[in-house]
Design a protein around this motif. Structure first.
Motif, short mmCIF file in Angstrom:
data_model
loop_
_atom_site.label_atom_id
_atom_site.label_comp_id
_atom_site.label_asym_id
_atom_site.label_seq_id
_atom_site.Cartn_x
_atom_site.Cartn_y
_atom_site.Cartn_z
N VAL A 48 0.87 -1.17 0.00
CA VAL A 48 0.00 0.00 0.00
C VAL A 48 0.91 1.22 0.00
N LEU A 49 0.80 2.03 -1.05
CA LEU A 49 1.73 3.13 -1.24
C LEU A 49 1.24 4.45 -0.65
N MET A 50 -0.02 4.78 -0.87
CA MET A 50 -0.52 6.07 -0.44
C MET A 50 -2.03 6.12 -0.53
N LEU A 51 -2.58 7.20 -0.03
CA LEU A 51 -4.00 7.50 -0.15
C LEU A 51 -4.12 8.88 -0.77
N GLY A 52 -4.97 9.00 -1.77
CA GLY A 52 -5.24 10.29 -2.39
C GLY A 52 -6.74 10.46 -2.54
N TRP A 53 -7.15 11.57 -3.10
CA TRP A 53 -8.57 11.87 -3.27
C TRP A 53 -8.87 12.14 -4.73
N MET A 54 -10.02 11.67 -5.19
CA MET A 54 -10.44 11.85 -6.57
C MET A 54 -11.88 12.32 -6.63
N ASP A 55 -12.14 13.23 -7.57
CA ASP A 55 -13.51 13.54 -7.94
C ASP A 55 -13.76 12.85 -9.28
N ASP A 56 -14.90 13.07 -9.88
CA ASP A 56 -15.23 12.39 -11.13
C ASP A 56 -14.21 12.67 -12.23
#
Length: 135
Positions: A48-56
């Motif tokens: 598990v490398l990282m956590l990010g955020w995405m919108d559409d």
């Protein structure tokens, strides 16, 4: 119609002009800012490398370009991983979890995934916990 408990996250519907396929847009459960958590994992080692955020839009760019794009909550803009650092994430697969509120992005990571220069954003950051075992 029942009310959500106070601790339940606000779920935002798909934007009217989502660039995603309609079934994907309908399945996503976005937070109050219209974002979904994206867990990034190395495709072959399962790190598990990282956590990010995405919108559409960020998810659409990720699904159609072969490179991972996130939405920066602090800068309020899109950023494609590796454009300034050279630490590119090449997309291998994208999966939506069973609840629709998280994504698993499997990548081939070039260099460090963390902005601090470490391989993962979790490296050297273990917390002390009581462990358990399956009986």
């Amino acid at each position: 119609m029942s009310e959500q408990p106070a601790s339940a996250p606000v779920i935002v519907p798909a934007p009217a002009t989502s660039p995603l396929p309609s079934a994907v847009a309908a399945a996503l459960k976005r937070d109050g800012a219209g974002l979904v958590a994206a867990v990034v994992q190395q495709f072959d080692t399962h790190e598990v490398l990282m956590l990010g955020w995405m919108d559409d839009e960020a998810l659409h760019r990720t699904m159609t370009s072969g490179r991972v794009t996130f939405y920066s909550r602090s800068r309020q803009e899109y950023w494609r991983k590796g454009d300034t650092s050279g630490h590119v994430q090449w997309v291998k697969s994208v999966a939506l979890d069973c609840d629709g509120d998280a994504l698993l992005i499997r990548v081939d990571q070039v260099g460090a995934a963390c902005h601090t220069g470490t391989r993962t954003c979790f490296e050297g950051r273990d917390l002390e916990v009581q462990t358990g075992e399956a009986v």
